[in-house]
Write a protein that holds these residues in place. Structure first.
Motif, PDB file in Angstrom:
ATOM      1  N   ASN A   1       0.612  -1.066   0.037  1.00 26.75           N
ATOM      2  CA  ASN A   1      -0.014  -0.077   0.231  1.00 26.75           C
ATOM      3  C   ASN A   1       1.038   1.336   0.158  1.00 26.75           C
ATOM      4  OD1 ASN A   1      -2.313   1.749   0.041  1.00 26.75           O
ATOM      5  ND2 ASN A   1      -2.367   1.506   2.562  1.00 26.75           N
ATOM      6  N   LYS A   2       1.355   1.757   1.263  1.00 27.86           N
ATOM      7  CA  LYS A   2       2.346   2.690   1.147  1.00 27.86           C
ATOM      8  C   LYS A   2       3.870   2.611   0.783  1.00 27.86           C
ATOM      9  CE  LYS A   2       0.120   6.168   2.891  1.00 27.86           C
ATOM     10  NZ  LYS A   2      -0.161   7.251   2.108  1.00 27.86           N
TER      11      LYS A   2
ATOM     12  N   ILE B   1       9.759  -1.433   1.326  1.00 26.10           N
ATOM     13  CA  ILE B   1      10.176  -1.085   2.833  1.00 26.10           C
ATOM     14  C   ILE B   1       9.261  -0.056   3.480  1.00 26.10           C
ATOM     15  CG2 ILE B   1      11.991  -0.547   4.601  1.00 26.10           C
ATOM     16  CD1 ILE B   1      13.973  -1.675   2.674  1.00 26.10           C
ATOM     17  N   PHE B   2       8.699  -0.138   4.581  1.00 24.66           N
ATOM     18  CA  PHE B   2       8.001   0.760   5.169  1.00 24.66           C
ATOM     19  C   PHE B   2       8.450   0.958   6.506  1.00 24.66           C
ATOM     20  CE2 PHE B   2       4.671   2.159   8.355  1.00 24.66           C
ATOM     21  CZ  PHE B   2       3.938   3.372   7.316  1.00 24.66           C
ATOM     22  N   MET B   3       8.761   2.172   6.884  1.00 19.68           N
ATOM     23  CA  MET B   3       9.472   2.510   8.110  1.00 19.68           C
ATOM     24  C   MET B   3       8.409   3.534   9.085  1.00 19.68           C
ATOM     25  SD  MET B   3      13.220   2.765   6.474  1.00 19.68           S
ATOM     26  CE  MET B   3      12.454   3.420   5.193  1.00 19.68           C
ATOM     27  N   GLY B   4       8.220   2.905  10.291  1.00 14.09           N
ATOM     28  CA  GLY B   4       7.119   3.756  11.073  1.00 14.09           C
ATOM     29  C   GLY B   4       7.424   5.288  11.081  1.00 14.09           C
ATOM     30  N   VAL B   5       6.375   5.900  12.043  1.00 17.48           N
ATOM     31  CA  VAL B   5       6.343   7.306  12.315  1.00 17.48           C
ATOM     32  C   VAL B   5       7.564   7.497  12.773  1.00 17.48           C
ATOM     33  CG1 VAL B   5       5.146   9.022  13.812  1.00 17.48           C
ATOM     34  CG2 VAL B   5       3.895   7.298  12.629  1.00 17.48           C
TER      35      VAL B   5
ATOM     36  N   LEU C   1      10.658   2.732  -0.849  1.00 17.30           N
ATOM     37  CA  LEU C   1      10.636   3.122   0.679  1.00 17.30           C
ATOM     38  C   LEU C   1       9.456   3.902   0.809  1.00 17.30           C
ATOM     39  CD1 LEU C   1      14.365   3.693   1.035  1.00 17.30           C
ATOM     40  CD2 LEU C   1      13.426   1.528   1.549  1.00 17.30           C
ATOM     41  N   TYR C   2       9.224   3.834   2.221  1.00 17.99           N
ATOM     42  CA  TYR C   2       8.319   4.905   2.914  1.00 17.99           C
ATOM     43  C   TYR C   2       8.909   5.258   4.310  1.00 17.99           C
ATOM     44  CZ  TYR C   2       4.572   7.391   4.886  1.00 17.99           C
ATOM     45  OH  TYR C   2       3.716   8.402   5.632  1.00 17.99           O
ATOM     46  N   HIS C   3       9.185   6.102   4.723  1.00 18.31           N
ATOM     47  CA  HIS C   3       9.651   6.767   6.112  1.00 18.31           C
ATOM     48  C   HIS C   3       8.411   7.611   6.675  1.00 18.31           C
ATOM     49  CE1 HIS C   3      10.891  10.799   4.679  1.00 18.31           C
ATOM     50  NE2 HIS C   3      11.059  10.345   3.588  1.00 18.31           N
ATOM     51  N   GLY C   4       8.490   7.663   7.940  1.00 15.67           N
ATOM     52  CA  GLY C   4       7.355   8.181   8.680  1.00 15.67           C
ATOM     53  C   GLY C   4       8.025   9.621   9.048  1.00 15.67           C
TER      54      GLY C   4
ATOM     55  N   ALA D   1       8.364   7.418  -6.847  1.00 12.24           N
ATOM     56  CA  ALA D   1       8.656   6.292  -7.404  1.00 12.24           C
ATOM     57  C   ALA D   1       9.822   5.305  -6.714  1.00 12.24           C
ATOM     58  CB  ALA D   1       9.535   6.356  -8.700  1.00 12.24           C
ATOM     59  N   ASP D   2      10.551   5.851  -5.977  1.00  7.40           N
ATOM     60  CA  ASP D   2      11.603   5.125  -5.320  1.00  7.40           C
ATOM     61  C   ASP D   2      11.449   5.338  -3.653  1.00  7.40           C
ATOM     62  OD1 ASP D   2      12.480   4.197  -7.482  1.00  7.40           O
ATOM     63  OD2 ASP D   2      13.525   5.989  -7.981  1.00  7.40           O
ATOM     64  N   VAL D   3      11.445   6.642  -3.277  1.00  9.99           N
ATOM     65  CA  VAL D   3      11.421   6.934  -1.637  1.00  9.99           C
ATOM     66  C   VAL D   3      10.096   8.017  -1.669  1.00  9.99           C
ATOM     67  CG1 VAL D   3      12.529   7.976   0.224  1.00  9.99           C
ATOM     68  CG2 VAL D   3      13.883   6.660  -1.695  1.00  9.99           C
ATOM     69  N   GLY D   4       9.337   7.528  -0.831  1.00 14.29           N
ATOM     70  CA  GLY D   4       8.167   8.637  -0.307  1.00 14.29           C
ATOM     71  C   GLY D   4       8.025   8.764   1.302  1.00 14.29           C
ATOM     72  N   GLY D   5       7.228   9.590   1.905  1.00 13.05           N
ATOM     73  CA  GLY D   5       7.153   9.797   3.264  1.00 13.05           C
ATOM     74  C   GLY D   5       6.319  10.881   3.535  1.00 13.05           C
TER      75      GLY D   5
END
Length: 172
Positions: free
Chosen positions: A104-105, A109-113, A142-145, A165-169
């Protein structure tokens, strides 16, 4: 037990020290942590593959929640559905490959808040984040909080699909 059976399709760690070496997780299914769900404790995983696992609410390969800290090295995450690795506290990922995962997000890799994470000497490509709502934009790789400390060194993050595309947050 205290947690529903939908945690950890392959392994459920409820706060212990968990060490896994030279294993293969495939076809595992759970709400959280298709291959492995860890709710606290410390996990160390090396030379292990996570292929075609599903975590409907995250962590198709590994769902690392609570106070867990993780060290993931020389691992492969491929064709997983539900974000391949989800971490909420602290973790180091090194010499790993993430390819063809969907979430989804974040695809890979999804990294929390908050928390502190490092991605070292790894390749993250060909992953897809499906959330295109634009609020807290997704990252195909990747997604970072919002308050997450993220270090990326000697890594390739390219060819992923998502709002970013590559890193969101949170503040991408």
């Amino acid at each position: 037990g205290t947690y529903p059976a939908s945690y950890g399709g392959g392994i459920f760690n409820a706060g212990s020290t968990l060490t896994i070496t030279n294993c293969y997780f495939t076809g595992c299914y759970a709400t959280i942590g298709g291959g492995i769900a860890s709710l606290g404790g410390t996990i160390t995983i090396t030379n292990t593959s996570f292929v075609s696992n599903t975590g409907t609410s995250g962590g198709s390969g590994i769902g690392d929640y609570g106070s867990a800290t993780s060290t993931i090295g020389n691992c492969t995450f491929s064709s997983n559905t539900g974000t391949a690795y989800t971490g909420n506290n602290a973790g180091t990922i090194y010499n790993c490959t993430f390819n063809g995962n969907t979430g989804n997000k974040a695809g890979a890799i999804f990294m929390g808040v908050s928390g502190s994470f490092a991605v070292l000497s790894s390749t993250i490509s060909g992953n897809t984040a499906t959330d295109t709502s634009g609020f807290r934009p997704s990252g195909g790789g990747l997604y970072h909080g919002e308050y997450c400390s993220l270090t990326i060194k000697n890594s390739i993050i390219s060819g992923n699909t998502g709002t970013y595309a590559d890193v969101g947050g949170y503040n991408s």
